[in-house]
Design an enzyme around this catalytic site. Structure first.
Site, mmCIF file in Angstrom:
data_model
loop_
_atom_site.group_PDB
_atom_site.id
_atom_site.type_symbol
_atom_site.label_atom_id
_atom_site.label_comp_id
_atom_site.label_asym_id
_atom_site.label_seq_id
_atom_site.Cartn_x
_atom_site.Cartn_y
_atom_site.Cartn_z
ATOM 1 N N ARG A 157 0.810 -1.218 0.000
ATOM 2 C CA ARG A 157 0.000 0.000 0.000
ATOM 3 C C ARG A 157 0.847 1.273 0.000
ATOM 4 N NH1 ARG A 157 -3.451 -3.461 3.395
ATOM 5 N NH2 ARG A 157 -1.601 -3.423 4.686
ATOM 6 N N ILE A 158 1.769 1.395 0.994
ATOM 7 C CA ILE A 158 2.543 2.637 1.094
ATOM 8 C C ILE A 158 3.532 2.738 -0.070
ATOM 9 C CG2 ILE A 158 4.156 3.970 2.515
ATOM 10 C CD1 ILE A 158 2.808 2.675 4.999
ATOM 11 N N ASP A 177 9.434 -6.569 -4.974
ATOM 12 C CA ASP A 177 8.515 -7.162 -4.000
ATOM 13 C C ASP A 177 8.344 -8.620 -4.387
ATOM 14 O OD1 ASP A 177 6.025 -7.954 -2.617
ATOM 15 O OD2 ASP A 177 5.770 -5.814 -2.215
ATOM 16 N N CYS A 207 8.953 -2.251 2.990
ATOM 17 C CA CYS A 207 8.603 -3.633 3.338
ATOM 18 C C CYS A 207 8.494 -3.721 4.860
ATOM 19 C CB CYS A 207 9.646 -4.600 2.798
ATOM 20 S SG CYS A 207 11.318 -4.209 3.323
ATOM 21 N N PRO A 208 7.765 -4.716 5.369
ATOM 22 C CA PRO A 208 7.678 -4.867 6.826
ATOM 23 C C PRO A 208 9.006 -5.393 7.378
ATOM 24 C CG PRO A 208 5.953 -6.133 5.678
ATOM 25 C CD PRO A 208 6.951 -5.707 4.650
ATOM 26 N N SER A 235 9.842 2.978 7.107
ATOM 27 C CA SER A 235 9.165 1.732 7.459
ATOM 28 C C SER A 235 9.530 1.281 8.871
ATOM 29 C CB SER A 235 9.466 0.649 6.422
ATOM 30 O OG SER A 235 8.670 -0.471 6.691
ATOM 31 N N ASP A 260 12.754 8.190 9.080
ATOM 32 C CA ASP A 260 11.741 8.507 10.086
ATOM 33 C C ASP A 260 11.775 7.478 11.211
ATOM 34 O OD1 ASP A 260 9.480 10.060 11.052
ATOM 35 O OD2 ASP A 260 8.231 8.327 10.530
ATOM 36 N N GLU A 265 14.228 3.018 19.350
ATOM 37 C CA GLU A 265 13.476 4.274 19.505
ATOM 38 C C GLU A 265 12.975 4.402 20.938
ATOM 39 O OE1 GLU A 265 10.540 3.927 16.397
ATOM 40 O OE2 GLU A 265 12.043 4.170 14.827
ATOM 41 N N HIS A 284 9.928 9.395 14.141
ATOM 42 C CA HIS A 284 8.841 8.444 13.853
ATOM 43 C C HIS A 284 7.481 9.160 13.825
ATOM 44 C CE1 HIS A 284 7.907 3.875 13.942
ATOM 45 N NE2 HIS A 284 6.978 4.526 13.254
#
Ligand code: NAD
Length: 318
Positions: A157-158, A177, A207-208, A235, A260, A265, A284
């Site tokens: 999607r993104i 992908d 990607c995740p 991501s 980001d 974090e 983030h």
């Protein structure tokens, strides 16, 4: 239903309401929860809602009342989904609440690298233009995107939304992908990972975070990229080997990076990327416009309601 939200502050710092959850049961909201208080605060809670608080095997073992886990995010790597699955606990995420916002932020990072808008504006306000002997000045090389190649790793999607924006800027778009989709082909040319690394001027990660994507940007992959490449990551931080990226930014192999997300974090003070002058880092925030968080809140409550009605939705560990 006893509902416990362990770290609600970033989703709702006060500009939204938890009413959607309140209507579904007895709600307790914590702004944030230290690691050593997770089990204690869950207590006999049944529906546990987290954003970035880790729910580990130990937590599930210590809290047998848990029946449902809701993640206030798309990425659900903070939850041990196998530990939940073996206990029959569905883990539900929010698959698409901020696609446009994250894509927009990705381009904001890229545009900042191209034009340094913030820095130039600050320089003007500090008097550099007034004192300049020419009618204009710039502090960094400026860069046009049109005609350059955007390589997108993870064309879901993104990734596809970023592809559309990149096309609008006149860029050629390549995608890698493992799952090629028809709608993706209308936006980008699918290529192998190595072809993408070799041809892209800008590489953007969408990607995740999975075991096989951890460190997908590292010494070996950077070595296959063009000299002067730009790397973007909105991501997940651990997709990038930060030592390797810092080295490549400092040597000029990588022209600039826009991130980001980072491996740990909040960012550690000794993160090697903090000292790279050609690395933009934001805390983030890609997901966080009010419009996106509102959507996220509505879907999160709808997920829990669907579970209560016996028809769970957005389950990531079916
Ligand atoms: P998505 O599931 O629609 O897309 C992910 C894509 O990655 C899929 O097409 C999948 O096939 C692909 N993929 C899986 N394994 C891969 C691999 N080994 N190599 C390359 N591609 C692979 O998810 P999305 O909604 O596009 O979100 C993508 C990621 O963005 C999320 O996993 C999350 O980590 C991140 N995210 C970040 C923020 C933020 O605030 N910075 C906000 C939302 C999402």
């Amino acid at each position: 239903m006893k509902i416990v939200i362990l770290d609600g502050y970033t989703e709702n710092p006060g500009d939204l309401t938890w009413d959607g959850f309140e209507q579904l049961g007895q709600l307790k909201v914590y702004d944030r929860t230290p690691k050593d208080q997770v089990a204690e605060r869950i207590g006999d809670g049944e529906a546990i809602i987290v954003n970035k608080t880790a729910l580990t095997e130990e937590v599930f073992a210590a809290c047998p009342s848990i029946r449902y886990v809701g993640v206030l995010a798309t990425g659900y790597n903070v939850v041990d989904i196998e530990a939940a699955k073996k206990r029959g606990i569905p883990v539900c995420n929010i698959p698409a609440y901020g696609t446009g916002a994250v894509a927009q932020m990705t381009m904001a990072l890229l545009l900042e690298i191209c034009h340094h808008v913030g820095e130039h504006s600050n320089a003007v306000k500090e008097g550099e233009w007034s004192d300049c002997q020419d009618w204009c000045f710039w502090k960094h090389p400026l860069m046009e995107l049109s005609g350059k190649t955007m390589g997108i790793i993870g064309f879901g999607r993104i990734g596809q939304a970023v592809g559309q924006l990149a096309k609008a800027f006149g860029m050629e778009v390549l995608a890698y992908d493992p799952y090629e989709r028809e709608n993706g082909k209308a936006i980008a040319a699918y290529v192998t990972r190595d072809q993408l690394l070799a041809r892209a001027d800008v590489i953007s990660l969408h990607c995740p975070l999975f075991p096989d994507t951890k460190g997908i940007i590292g010494r070996e992959t950077i070595g296959k990229m063009k000299d002067g490449v730009i790397i973007l990551n909105t991501s997940r931080g651990p997709l990038v080997d930060e030592e390797a990226l810092a080295e490549a930014l400092n040597s000029g192999k990588v022209y600039a990076a826009g991130l980001d997300v980072v491996s740990e974090e909040p960012i550690r003070k000794d993160n090697p990327l903090l000292s790279c002058s050609n690395c933009l880092i934001t805390p983030h925030i890609a997901w966080a416009p009010l419009e996106s968080r509102k959507r996220l809140m509505e879907i999160a409550a709808a997920n829990l309601e669907a579970f209560i009605k016996g028809k769970p939705q957005n389950v990531v560990n079916p």
